[in-house]
Design a protein around this motif. Structure first.
Motif, mmCIF file in Angstrom:
data_model
loop_
_atom_site.group_PDB
_atom_site.id
_atom_site.type_symbol
_atom_site.label_atom_id
_atom_site.label_comp_id
_atom_site.label_asym_id
_atom_site.label_seq_id
_atom_site.Cartn_x
_atom_site.Cartn_y
_atom_site.Cartn_z
ATOM 1 N N PHE A 167 -36.969 -5.781 35.383
ATOM 2 C CA PHE A 167 -37.217 -5.525 33.963
ATOM 3 C C PHE A 167 -38.705 -5.559 33.644
ATOM 4 O O PHE A 167 -39.219 -4.714 32.899
ATOM 5 C CB PHE A 167 -36.472 -6.560 33.129
ATOM 6 C CG PHE A 167 -36.701 -6.450 31.655
ATOM 7 C CD1 PHE A 167 -36.116 -5.434 30.915
ATOM 8 C CD2 PHE A 167 -37.505 -7.367 30.998
ATOM 9 C CE1 PHE A 167 -36.330 -5.337 29.548
ATOM 10 C CE2 PHE A 167 -37.723 -7.276 29.645
ATOM 11 C CZ PHE A 167 -37.130 -6.256 28.906
ATOM 12 N N LEU A 168 -39.405 -6.519 34.223
ATOM 13 C CA LEU A 168 -40.841 -6.643 33.939
ATOM 14 C C LEU A 168 -41.634 -5.441 34.431
ATOM 15 O O LEU A 168 -42.683 -5.109 33.874
ATOM 16 C CB LEU A 168 -41.395 -7.926 34.571
ATOM 17 C CG LEU A 168 -41.003 -9.233 33.891
ATOM 18 C CD1 LEU A 168 -41.578 -10.414 34.646
ATOM 19 C CD2 LEU A 168 -41.472 -9.262 32.442
ATOM 20 N N LYS A 169 -41.136 -4.781 35.449
ATOM 21 C CA LYS A 169 -41.837 -3.605 35.970
ATOM 22 C C LYS A 169 -41.866 -2.467 34.965
ATOM 23 O O LYS A 169 -42.693 -1.556 35.059
ATOM 24 C CB LYS A 169 -41.180 -3.129 37.269
ATOM 25 C CG LYS A 169 -41.426 -4.043 38.452
ATOM 26 C CD LYS A 169 -40.782 -3.489 39.711
ATOM 27 C CE LYS A 169 -41.029 -4.402 40.907
ATOM 28 N NZ LYS A 169 -40.391 -3.889 42.146
ATOM 29 N N THR A 170 -40.948 -2.507 33.994
ATOM 30 C CA THR A 170 -40.903 -1.448 32.987
ATOM 31 C C THR A 170 -41.886 -1.695 31.840
ATOM 32 O O THR A 170 -42.049 -0.833 30.978
ATOM 33 C CB THR A 170 -39.494 -1.325 32.386
ATOM 34 O OG1 THR A 170 -39.197 -2.507 31.630
ATOM 35 C CG2 THR A 170 -38.454 -1.153 33.477
ATOM 36 N N SER A 171 -42.503 -2.877 31.826
ATOM 37 C CA SER A 171 -43.408 -3.190 30.713
ATOM 38 C C SER A 171 -44.742 -2.481 30.873
ATOM 39 O O SER A 171 -45.159 -2.090 31.958
ATOM 40 C CB SER A 171 -43.650 -4.702 30.627
ATOM 41 O OG SER A 171 -44.663 -5.103 31.504
ATOM 42 N N ILE A 172 -45.397 -2.310 29.755
ATOM 43 C CA ILE A 172 -46.722 -1.690 29.765
ATOM 44 C C ILE A 172 -47.708 -2.605 30.469
ATOM 45 O O ILE A 172 -48.524 -2.175 31.272
ATOM 46 C CB ILE A 172 -47.198 -1.421 28.322
ATOM 47 C CG1 ILE A 172 -46.260 -0.398 27.664
ATOM 48 C CG2 ILE A 172 -48.637 -0.931 28.289
ATOM 49 C CD1 ILE A 172 -46.557 -0.173 26.205
ATOM 50 N N ILE A 211 -36.682 -5.894 25.163
ATOM 51 C CA ILE A 211 -36.185 -7.261 25.311
ATOM 52 C C ILE A 211 -35.022 -7.285 26.287
ATOM 53 O O ILE A 211 -34.120 -6.442 26.215
ATOM 54 C CB ILE A 211 -35.719 -7.841 23.954
ATOM 55 C CG1 ILE A 211 -36.875 -7.913 22.964
ATOM 56 C CG2 ILE A 211 -35.099 -9.235 24.152
ATOM 57 C CD1 ILE A 211 -36.457 -8.388 21.577
ATOM 58 N N LEU A 212 -35.057 -8.258 27.191
ATOM 59 C CA LEU A 212 -33.921 -8.550 28.063
ATOM 60 C C LEU A 212 -33.394 -9.906 27.639
ATOM 61 O O LEU A 212 -34.121 -10.900 27.671
ATOM 62 C CB LEU A 212 -34.351 -8.586 29.534
ATOM 63 C CG LEU A 212 -33.287 -9.069 30.528
ATOM 64 C CD1 LEU A 212 -32.112 -8.095 30.576
ATOM 65 C CD2 LEU A 212 -33.880 -9.257 31.925
ATOM 66 N N ALA A 213 -32.128 -9.954 27.232
ATOM 67 C CA ALA A 213 -31.525 -11.207 26.779
ATOM 68 C C ALA A 213 -30.462 -11.649 27.791
ATOM 69 O O ALA A 213 -29.477 -10.938 28.017
ATOM 70 C CB ALA A 213 -30.900 -11.029 25.398
ATOM 71 N N ILE A 214 -30.653 -12.812 28.391
ATOM 72 C CA ILE A 214 -29.794 -13.306 29.465
ATOM 73 C C ILE A 214 -28.857 -14.388 28.948
ATOM 74 O O ILE A 214 -29.293 -15.352 28.320
ATOM 75 C CB ILE A 214 -30.646 -13.859 30.621
ATOM 76 C CG1 ILE A 214 -31.576 -12.762 31.160
ATOM 77 C CG2 ILE A 214 -29.764 -14.405 31.737
ATOM 78 C CD1 ILE A 214 -32.665 -13.283 32.081
ATOM 79 N N LEU A 215 -27.565 -14.209 29.217
ATOM 80 C CA LEU A 215 -26.572 -15.188 28.799
ATOM 81 C C LEU A 215 -25.840 -15.721 30.036
ATOM 82 O O LEU A 215 -24.938 -15.078 30.575
ATOM 83 C CB LEU A 215 -25.558 -14.553 27.839
ATOM 84 C CG LEU A 215 -24.492 -15.482 27.254
ATOM 85 C CD1 LEU A 215 -25.138 -16.637 26.487
ATOM 86 C CD2 LEU A 215 -23.557 -14.702 26.341
ATOM 87 N N PRO A 216 -26.234 -16.915 30.538
ATOM 88 C CA PRO A 216 -25.578 -17.498 31.719
ATOM 89 C C PRO A 216 -24.370 -18.335 31.314
ATOM 90 O O PRO A 216 -24.493 -19.293 30.561
ATOM 91 C CB PRO A 216 -26.691 -18.367 32.326
ATOM 92 C CG PRO A 216 -27.662 -18.629 31.204
ATOM 93 C CD PRO A 216 -27.357 -17.715 30.078
ATOM 94 N N THR A 217 -23.209 -17.973 31.824
ATOM 95 C CA THR A 217 -21.996 -18.702 31.472
ATOM 96 C C THR A 217 -20.919 -18.498 32.532
ATOM 97 O O THR A 217 -20.839 -17.435 33.166
ATOM 98 C CB THR A 217 -21.446 -18.245 30.098
ATOM 99 O OG1 THR A 217 -20.163 -18.848 29.869
ATOM 100 C CG2 THR A 217 -21.295 -16.736 30.044
#
Length: 305
Positions: A114-119, A230-236
């Motif tokens: 995901f971070l690779k897609t950032s400016i 935004i990447l939103a992570i939900l660990p469950t």
């Protein structure tokens, strides 16, 4: 004890701190021994022994790990327990989520991609960048927060309350976590947030794109920054509990600037781990602690016969 005293204001005189793997005799003559539950920090299973020598184990919330077989207190209790009060949160064969390390690895791989897609990952006022939201309870998910931030080489923003909670936890790596944490959201790539900010998992996964966008707008307004994605992570542990959740573990909003990632991560035991724990201890009776009604309790207990 420190947590309840600091955050809830309970007078410390009402607490008796117990050390793990140490037997304590109560006024009733019963003995109790706390054993690490491998759940959230401070969680312990309680091994009770009556004056007549009968033993009972209450697991509370626990995540079984093979290293528990090396615990001397549990070794001595094996084959001699009258009953085990088992954490049956995920006591169904469909709950086969992976070990925590495997789940953390998945999150790190996803976050790096995901971070690779950032400016730019540089933090400069007014410059567009990306944000990673990581959902967590008041206590719990600390391992994931630490490992993800370390692997990414970024700062983690936590609220003042969350920071105070971390300060109260006696973690071996608390100093490492403190080095990663900041109270300034503008200087962090990862923000720790409440679970429901990312979405709901019951009865099936429903991402909270509206809430996530409101959070972004507030941070942007208060700190003069702009988030491109935004990447939103939900660990469950409920991530793999249904075909819907499995098929919809990655969701993107209409504007395609917010993506949610539902990842199977739990601090409770999965079904196979529960069976392994019962097989190791061989108690006379398994008593479920999580169930819907008496019929469900009996059905769950029958899975461990």
């Amino acid at each position: 004890a420190k947590l309840a005293s600091t955050l809830l204001g309970v007078d410390s005189k009402f607490f008796v701190e117990l050390s793990l793997d140490t037997a304590y005799t109560m006024p009733t003559g019963y003995k109790v021994t706390p054993v690490d539950a491998n759940h959230c920090p401070g969680a312990a299973m309680l091994l009770f022994e009556t004056k007549e020598g009968k033993k009972y184990l209450h697991c509370g919330d626990c995540r079984y790990t093979p290293s528990m077989k090396d615990n001397k207190c549990l070794q001595q209790a094996a084959n001699s327990l009258e009953s085990i009060y088992l954490d049956t949160t995920y006591a169904h064969p469909k709950h086969a989520f992976p070990k925590q390390k495997e789940s953390i690895k998945r999150v790190i791989e996803k976050a790096k991609a995901f971070l690779k897609t950032s400016i730019s990952k540089e933090i400069k006022p007014g410059r567009e960048r990306v944000l990673i939201l990581m959902a967590a309870y008041n206590i719990g998910k600390e391992r994931m927060i630490r490992d993800v931030a370390t692997a990414l080489g970024v700062k983690v923003y936590v609220s003042e309350r969350k920071s105070r909670i971390i300060e109260c936890l006696d973690l071996e790596w608390k100093d490492t976590l403190h080095e990663l944490v900041t109270s300034n959201p503008a200087t962090a790539t990862v923000h720790v947030c409440k679970m429901d900010l990312v979405g709901q998992v019951w009865p099936f996964f429903q991402p909270n794109f509206v809430g996530i966008n409101r959070y972004r707008e507030r941070i942007e307004k208060e700190h003069g920054i702009k988030y491109q994605k935004i990447l939103a992570i939900l660990p469950t542990g409920w991530a793999d509990s249904s075909n819907w959740n499995k098929k919809n573990s990655l969701r993107t909003n209409k504007a395609e600037d917010i993506q949610t990632f539902l990842v199977p991560y739990s601090e409770h035991s999965n079904f196979n781990e529960l069976r392994e724990l019962v097989k190791f201890l061989r108690p006379g009776r398994v008593i479920p602690t999580v169930y819907s009604d008496e019929k469900d309790s009996k059905r769950i207990a029958s899975r461990f016969n």
